[in-house]
Structures are given as C-alpha cells and as structure tokens.
Design a protein around this motif. Sequence first.
Motif, PDB file in Angstrom:
ATOM      1  N   SER A  14       0.835  -1.206   0.000  1.00 27.31           N
ATOM      2  CA  SER A  14       0.000   0.000   0.000  1.00 27.31           C
ATOM      3  C   SER A  14       0.867   1.253   0.000  1.00 27.31           C
ATOM      4  N   GLY A  15       0.236   2.395   0.011  1.00 31.41           N
ATOM      5  CA  GLY A  15       0.970   3.666   0.072  1.00 31.41           C
ATOM      6  C   GLY A  15       1.569   4.046  -1.266  1.00 31.41           C
ATOM      7  N   GLY A  16       2.822   4.482  -1.226  1.00 36.48           N
ATOM      8  CA  GLY A  16       3.489   4.979  -2.424  1.00 36.48           C
ATOM      9  C   GLY A  16       3.644   3.938  -3.519  1.00 36.48           C
ATOM     10  N   HIS A  17       3.900   2.697  -3.153  1.00 35.35           N
ATOM     11  CA  HIS A  17       4.032   1.638  -4.159  1.00 35.35           C
ATOM     12  C   HIS A  17       2.733   1.468  -4.932  1.00 35.35           C
ATOM     13  N   LEU A  18       1.622   1.468  -4.211  1.00 34.36           N
ATOM     14  CA  LEU A  18       0.318   1.348  -4.860  1.00 34.36           C
ATOM     15  C   LEU A  18       0.009   2.580  -5.705  1.00 34.36           C
ATOM     16  N   GLU A  19       0.327   3.745  -5.189  1.00 38.65           N
ATOM     17  CA  GLU A  19       0.086   4.979  -5.947  1.00 38.65           C
ATOM     18  C   GLU A  19       0.854   4.951  -7.266  1.00 38.65           C
ATOM     19  N   GLN A  20       2.081   4.445  -7.231  1.00 41.75           N
ATOM     20  CA  GLN A  20       2.871   4.369  -8.458  1.00 41.75           C
ATOM     21  C   GLN A  20       2.269   3.393  -9.465  1.00 41.75           C
ATOM     22  N   ILE A  21       1.845   2.240  -8.985  1.00 45.66           N
ATOM     23  CA  ILE A  21       1.284   1.248  -9.908  1.00 45.66           C
ATOM     24  C   ILE A  21      -0.049   1.737 -10.487  1.00 45.66           C
ATOM     25  N   ARG A  22      -0.762   2.545  -9.736  1.00 42.86           N
ATOM     26  CA  ARG A  22      -2.029   3.090 -10.239  1.00 42.86           C
ATOM     27  C   ARG A  22      -1.806   4.169 -11.300  1.00 42.86           C
ATOM     28  N   GLN A  23      -0.602   4.665 -11.424  1.00 42.85           N
ATOM     29  CA  GLN A  23      -0.278   5.636 -12.469  1.00 42.85           C
ATOM     30  C   GLN A  23      -0.202   4.988 -13.855  1.00 42.85           C
ATOM     31  N   PHE A 115       9.974   5.116  -7.286  1.00 43.93           N
ATOM     32  CA  PHE A 115      10.359   6.494  -7.585  1.00 43.93           C
ATOM     33  C   PHE A 115      11.162   7.090  -6.430  1.00 43.93           C
ATOM     34  N   ALA A 116      10.866   6.648  -5.221  1.00 37.48           N
ATOM     35  CA  ALA A 116      11.552   7.158  -4.031  1.00 37.48           C
ATOM     36  C   ALA A 116      13.005   6.701  -3.960  1.00 37.48           C
ATOM     37  N   PRO A 121      19.212   1.101  -4.077  1.00 40.30           N
ATOM     38  CA  PRO A 121      18.161   0.119  -4.369  1.00 40.30           C
ATOM     39  C   PRO A 121      17.460  -0.342  -3.094  1.00 40.30           C
ATOM     40  N   ASN A 122      16.309  -0.968  -3.267  1.00 41.78           N
ATOM     41  CA  ASN A 122      15.682  -1.585  -2.096  1.00 41.78           C
ATOM     42  C   ASN A 122      15.900  -3.094  -2.157  1.00 41.78           C
ATOM     43  N   LYS A 123      15.693  -3.766  -1.053  1.00 41.44           N
ATOM     44  CA  LYS A 123      15.981  -5.201  -0.960  1.00 41.44           C
ATOM     45  C   LYS A 123      15.125  -6.015  -1.918  1.00 41.44           C
ATOM     46  N   THR A 124      13.862  -5.646  -2.059  1.00 40.76           N
ATOM     47  CA  THR A 124      12.984  -6.375  -2.975  1.00 40.76           C
ATOM     48  C   THR A 124      13.496  -6.239  -4.409  1.00 40.76           C
ATOM     49  N   ASN A 151      15.874   2.497 -18.118  1.00 40.17           N
ATOM     50  CA  ASN A 151      15.450   3.725 -17.445  1.00 40.17           C
ATOM     51  C   ASN A 151      14.159   4.180 -18.097  1.00 40.17           C
ATOM     52  N   GLY A 152      13.058   3.998 -17.402  1.00 40.49           N
ATOM     53  CA  GLY A 152      11.754   4.379 -17.936  1.00 40.49           C
ATOM     54  C   GLY A 152      11.371   5.805 -17.586  1.00 40.49           C
ATOM     55  N   GLY A 153      12.194   6.479 -16.802  1.00 37.96           N
ATOM     56  CA  GLY A 153      11.841   7.824 -16.364  1.00 37.96           C
ATOM     57  C   GLY A 153      10.729   7.769 -15.332  1.00 37.96           C
ATOM     58  N   SER A 154      10.269   8.904 -14.931  1.00 38.35           N
ATOM     59  CA  SER A 154       9.248   9.008 -13.890  1.00 38.35           C
ATOM     60  C   SER A 154       7.887   8.510 -14.385  1.00 38.35           C
ATOM     61  N   ILE A 155       7.178   7.793 -13.539  1.00 37.24           N
ATOM     62  CA  ILE A 155       5.823   7.377 -13.906  1.00 37.24           C
ATOM     63  C   ILE A 155       4.785   8.387 -13.408  1.00 37.24           C
ATOM     64  N   TYR A 156       5.232   9.462 -12.782  1.00 38.02           N
ATOM     65  CA  TYR A 156       4.308  10.504 -12.329  1.00 38.02           C
ATOM     66  C   TYR A 156       4.139  11.534 -13.400  1.00 38.02           C
TER      67      TYR A 156
END
Length: 156
Positions: A14-23, A115-116, A121-124, A151-156
Amino acid sequence: MSKDKKKVCLISSSGGHLEQIRQLKDVYNQYDCFYVVSRTKATEAMKQKHYIVSDLVRKNKVVMVLRMTRMMFEQFGIFIKERPDVILTTGAAVAIPMCVIGKSFRKKVIYIESFARMNTPNKTGLLIYKFADLFIIQWEALKKYYPKAVNGGSIY
C-alpha cells in the motif's frame, strides 16, 4: 475477456508503491488486470478487481519466515485462480511470492523500482532483479546497481 488479451497481475504494497502502480493507466486500460495488495482502508475501498493479502512483518526472522510462507500460499491460490500472463510490480516485499510463483510458471515478471529510490536500491528490487524479464528504474543513478535495467523515467 478476449482470448488474445493478456491478463496482468498488478501487485504492490500500500501507500506509495500502490500509488505508483495506479499511475499505469495505459496498462489497465489495455489489458485484463487485477490488483493484489496489502490491507489498508484505501485498498479495502478499491473499486478495481483486487485481492487483499498478508504483508511481510519484519519483527524477527522466525515471524518473517512464517509470514512469507503464508503469503506464498495466499498468492499461489490467487495465481491459480486468475492465471495471469504477466506479473507487474512496484514492490515491496508483498510482491516477492507472486513474482517467484509467476516466474516458476514461466510468466513474465516486470518490476518497476520505486520512484523514491533515487540513489540506492531496495531489498525487494535487488532480489527480483535477478530473475525479472524487464526491470525498470526511474533514476539513472540506479544503473550502477541494476546495469541491465531500462530507465523508464518518472511514472508521475
């Protein structure tokens, strides 16, 4: 659903990860999609087709292993029911089981690093990078950790 239309599992915490995927409106407008998300008030109220699953708790290693096992069984049931062609995720740990399951059934796995994560990198991401069919970063600085990433650039 048309037999030619690919089915996509959109999985994230949830949170930012979900917001990004909803973009990724082009994805869920073009394909037959469903969400797999961890429980929050926002995810319970989602209008799109979705499944609520357990998330990882990192209190200690024993609890973490037990939760990951539970997540694997929950997500395996969803995978068998839905039979997605593609697993698309922005992370975090909740996505690991579905990505592993999808890959073991020779489905495509697409990971978009958060995006954050501008410089580290993150562990996942580090784990899924090892087997993802497509790994997308949003910041060029991450190329040193993910040399084969796009590099896909920003999804926002």
